[in-house]
Design a protein around this motif. Sequence first.
Motif, PDB file in Angstrom:
ATOM      1  N   GLY A 271      26.720  29.730  32.698  1.00 40.78           N
ATOM      2  CA  GLY A 271      27.065  29.922  31.295  1.00 40.78           C
ATOM      3  C   GLY A 271      25.877  29.775  30.361  1.00 40.78           C
ATOM      4  N   ILE A 272      24.666  29.882  30.913  1.00 40.57           N
ATOM      5  CA  ILE A 272      23.440  29.774  30.124  1.00 40.57           C
ATOM      6  C   ILE A 272      22.939  31.179  29.825  1.00 40.57           C
ATOM      7  CG2 ILE A 272      21.063  28.917  30.095  1.00 40.57           C
ATOM      8  CD1 ILE A 272      21.963  26.739  32.060  1.00 40.57           C
ATOM      9  N   SER A 273      22.774  31.499  28.568  1.00 42.32           N
ATOM     10  CA  SER A 273      22.366  32.836  28.164  1.00 42.32           C
ATOM     11  C   SER A 273      20.873  33.045  28.434  1.00 42.32           C
ATOM     12  CB  SER A 273      22.664  33.049  26.684  1.00 42.32           C
ATOM     13  OG  SER A 273      22.289  34.355  26.276  1.00 42.32           O
ATOM     14  N   ALA A 274      20.544  34.091  29.191  1.00 46.39           N
ATOM     15  CA  ALA A 274      19.146  34.372  29.534  1.00 46.39           C
ATOM     16  C   ALA A 274      18.975  35.870  29.752  1.00 46.39           C
ATOM     17  CB  ALA A 274      18.732  33.599  30.779  1.00 46.39           C
ATOM     18  N   LYS A 275      17.735  36.316  29.608  1.00 47.62           N
ATOM     19  CA  LYS A 275      17.417  37.728  29.811  1.00 47.62           C
ATOM     20  C   LYS A 275      16.196  37.843  30.708  1.00 47.62           C
ATOM     21  CE  LYS A 275      16.417  42.035  27.331  1.00 47.62           C
ATOM     22  NZ  LYS A 275      16.204  42.661  25.997  1.00 47.62           N
ATOM     23  N   LYS A 276      16.285  38.713  31.709  1.00 48.87           N
ATOM     24  CA  LYS A 276      15.168  38.926  32.632  1.00 48.87           C
ATOM     25  C   LYS A 276      14.161  39.916  32.039  1.00 48.87           C
ATOM     26  CE  LYS A 276      17.912  40.223  35.918  1.00 48.87           C
ATOM     27  NZ  LYS A 276      18.437  40.702  37.219  1.00 48.87           N
ATOM     28  N   GLU A 277      12.887  39.685  32.347  1.00 50.66           N
ATOM     29  CA  GLU A 277      11.815  40.565  31.888  1.00 50.66           C
ATOM     30  C   GLU A 277      11.946  40.847  30.387  1.00 50.66           C
ATOM     31  OE1 GLU A 277       9.046  41.972  33.642  1.00 50.66           O
ATOM     32  OE2 GLU A 277       9.623  40.302  34.928  1.00 50.66           O
ATOM     33  N   ALA A 278      12.120  39.778  29.627  1.00 54.15           N
ATOM     34  CA  ALA A 278      12.333  39.917  28.182  1.00 54.15           C
ATOM     35  C   ALA A 278      11.007  40.112  27.467  1.00 54.15           C
ATOM     36  CB  ALA A 278      13.033  38.673  27.651  1.00 54.15           C
ATOM     37  N   PRO A 279      10.862  41.170  26.666  1.00 50.65           N
ATOM     38  CA  PRO A 279       9.601  41.387  25.934  1.00 50.65           C
ATOM     39  C   PRO A 279       9.440  40.370  24.806  1.00 50.65           C
ATOM     40  CG  PRO A 279      11.248  43.013  25.294  1.00 50.65           C
ATOM     41  CD  PRO A 279      11.846  42.234  26.422  1.00 50.65           C
ATOM     42  N   VAL A 280       8.283  39.754  24.727  1.00 45.60           N
ATOM     43  CA  VAL A 280       7.938  38.852  23.625  1.00 45.60           C
ATOM     44  C   VAL A 280       6.584  39.303  23.083  1.00 45.60           C
ATOM     45  CG1 VAL A 280       9.254  36.846  24.415  1.00 45.60           C
ATOM     46  CG2 VAL A 280       6.966  37.220  25.296  1.00 45.60           C
ATOM     47  N   ASN A 281       6.284  38.925  21.872  1.00 45.81           N
ATOM     48  CA  ASN A 281       5.086  39.472  21.221  1.00 45.81           C
ATOM     49  C   ASN A 281       3.902  38.511  21.227  1.00 45.81           C
ATOM     50  OD1 ASN A 281       5.963  37.576  19.474  1.00 45.81           O
ATOM     51  ND2 ASN A 281       6.177  38.944  17.699  1.00 45.81           N
ATOM     52  N   PHE A 282       3.949  37.487  22.080  1.00 47.24           N
ATOM     53  CA  PHE A 282       2.841  36.537  22.052  1.00 47.24           C
ATOM     54  C   PHE A 282       2.313  36.149  23.438  1.00 47.24           C
ATOM     55  CE2 PHE A 282       6.933  34.394  21.580  1.00 47.24           C
ATOM     56  CZ  PHE A 282       6.955  33.577  22.689  1.00 47.24           C
ATOM     57  N   LEU A 283       3.015  36.491  24.521  1.00 46.91           N
ATOM     58  CA  LEU A 283       2.510  36.170  25.858  1.00 46.91           C
ATOM     59  C   LEU A 283       1.405  37.149  26.238  1.00 46.91           C
ATOM     60  CD1 LEU A 283       5.572  35.220  28.104  1.00 46.91           C
ATOM     61  CD2 LEU A 283       3.788  33.744  27.198  1.00 46.91           C
ATOM     62  N   THR A 284       0.206  36.643  26.423  1.00 42.80           N
ATOM     63  CA  THR A 284      -0.924  37.484  26.807  1.00 42.80           C
ATOM     64  C   THR A 284      -1.594  36.895  28.024  1.00 42.80           C
ATOM     65  OG1 THR A 284      -2.480  36.271  25.425  1.00 42.80           O
ATOM     66  CG2 THR A 284      -1.336  38.140  24.409  1.00 42.80           C
ATOM     67  N   ASP A 285      -2.380  37.707  28.682  1.00 43.97           N
ATOM     68  CA  ASP A 285      -3.144  37.258  29.843  1.00 43.97           C
ATOM     69  C   ASP A 285      -4.623  37.318  29.488  1.00 43.97           C
ATOM     70  OD1 ASP A 285      -4.251  36.632  32.226  1.00 43.97           O
ATOM     71  OD2 ASP A 285      -3.115  38.067  33.416  1.00 43.97           O
ATOM     72  N   PRO A 286      -5.240  36.176  29.181  1.00 47.47           N
ATOM     73  CA  PRO A 286      -6.650  36.189  28.774  1.00 47.47           C
ATOM     74  C   PRO A 286      -7.585  36.663  29.878  1.00 47.47           C
ATOM     75  CG  PRO A 286      -5.869  33.931  29.128  1.00 47.47           C
ATOM     76  CD  PRO A 286      -4.670  34.813  29.175  1.00 47.47           C
ATOM     77  N   MET A 287      -7.121  36.679  31.127  1.00 47.28           N
ATOM     78  CA  MET A 287      -7.962  37.133  32.230  1.00 47.28           C
ATOM     79  C   MET A 287      -8.136  38.652  32.229  1.00 47.28           C
ATOM     80  SD  MET A 287      -8.795  34.301  33.566  1.00 47.28           S
ATOM     81  CE  MET A 287      -9.584  34.886  35.061  1.00 47.28           C
ATOM     82  N   GLU A 288      -7.277  39.339  31.465  1.00 44.50           N
ATOM     83  CA  GLU A 288      -7.354  40.802  31.429  1.00 44.50           C
ATOM     84  C   GLU A 288      -8.531  41.297  30.602  1.00 44.50           C
ATOM     85  OE1 GLU A 288      -5.567  43.215  32.843  1.00 44.50           O
ATOM     86  OE2 GLU A 288      -4.339  41.820  34.000  1.00 44.50           O
ATOM     87  N   GLY A 289      -9.113  40.449  29.783  1.00 45.50           N
ATOM     88  CA  GLY A 289     -10.222  40.882  28.935  1.00 45.50           C
ATOM     89  C   GLY A 289      -9.762  41.578  27.684  1.00 45.50           C
ATOM     90  N   ARG A 290      -8.489  41.720  27.520  1.00 47.19           N
ATOM     91  CA  ARG A 290      -7.925  42.320  26.319  1.00 47.19           C
ATOM     92  C   ARG A 290      -6.532  41.717  26.115  1.00 47.19           C
ATOM     93  NH1 ARG A 290      -4.511  46.687  27.834  1.00 47.19           N
ATOM     94  NH2 ARG A 290      -4.626  47.129  30.068  1.00 47.19           N
TER      95      ARG A 290
END
Length: 419
Positions: A271-290
Amino acid sequence: MKLLPCLRDPQCELLLLRSCMGVAKLLFGLRTCQPHLMEDAVSRFDDGLRKAIEDIVVGGGPFFGDLQWRLASLPMRLGGLGLFSARDVGAYAFVASRAQSWELQDHILRNGGVAGLDPDYQQALERLNVSLPDLDIGGFSNKDTAPSKPQKTLANALFSKIAQGLGEAFDLSPRQKAVFECLKGPHAQEFLTVIPIEGLGQCMSAVEYRTILKYRLMIPMYPEDETCPICRKACMDKYGEHAVHCKELPGFKYRHDWVRDVLGDILRRAGISAKKEAPVNFLTDPMEGRSTLRPADLLVFGWAGGKHACVDLTGVSPLVGLRENGFVAGLAARKAESKKVDKHAKACAENQHVFIPFAFDTFGSLAPEAINFLTRVQQVIHSNCLTPRGQGFVFGRLGFAIQKGLAAQLVARLPSVLM
């Protein structure tokens, strides 16, 4: 011991052995008879049990030796399969039973003139002292000093002694020692107790389940130095470590996605509301160089104080660093958890989100934050469940999902003759 001919699913067979064909069938005799009177029955029972386990794991194939039998007969909390040997249980069952029923004996025999220790009990104590020379059994000589849970006390002492002496008894290699320590990790053996339910994805094929058991019991599965049939780039090792790390599908990305989907389903059923592969506007990967935006593996709504939680899954091999000095079981998962926190926690906090790293290893052991997360989910389920049997649902199902994803990696690279 002969299994039902229609029951050829290794998962079902192990559950059957544990529930109704294991040492519990012999336990009454072990608790009520002197150990030396049960020696023949114990030997016959253990021979049958070992043959049954060997048939389940290797199906008549090679490499199931004394080490595998010893591991299978250890408790699950100590890295075993929990299929107890009658000889092990017989070492303490009689003494434990007599100590536990001391007051009842005195009550029944109060007018019979029987007092103190009888010869049978004294002889059993002497035999127990041989099995556990370092344990102070003096308390078992007096009903006032006997422990309140004698069977648990003696069982813990015996199996801990066996586990600690495993390296010397079998001259284990560094890898074998490391695997054994990993099998004792938190929740690493939870999947063994899962009831097969097709609708929950709690089923594996016979080949998959046998392969998982072989991997955990350190049984060779692959010809050495042959090229991986999937990636065609690296050579296989006999225990399957390349198969665990191979990036070609089915690889660790497949395992990651499978575990994510099962975890999402667990949350939904709780009964816990959750979404898989949810787009967010702040998760970045600094290892990507961009600044590459990436979705959260699971976005749990209203998780803490009204804040949403970004759950980021990562699976690792616990044997990373084995060739280096100072190997510590579970360290790889904890390091992966720490790296995830360093990478994403600050960005989540700045955007009013909670960040939860969910790190696990190939044996199913979980990092601390993952345990905390699942414990809270389990509490939600338990509060909505009428029976306490639901308490083990979360960890068992998640552990099974990890092993099922791993099984796909291992089986895809097996030689066709072993399928």
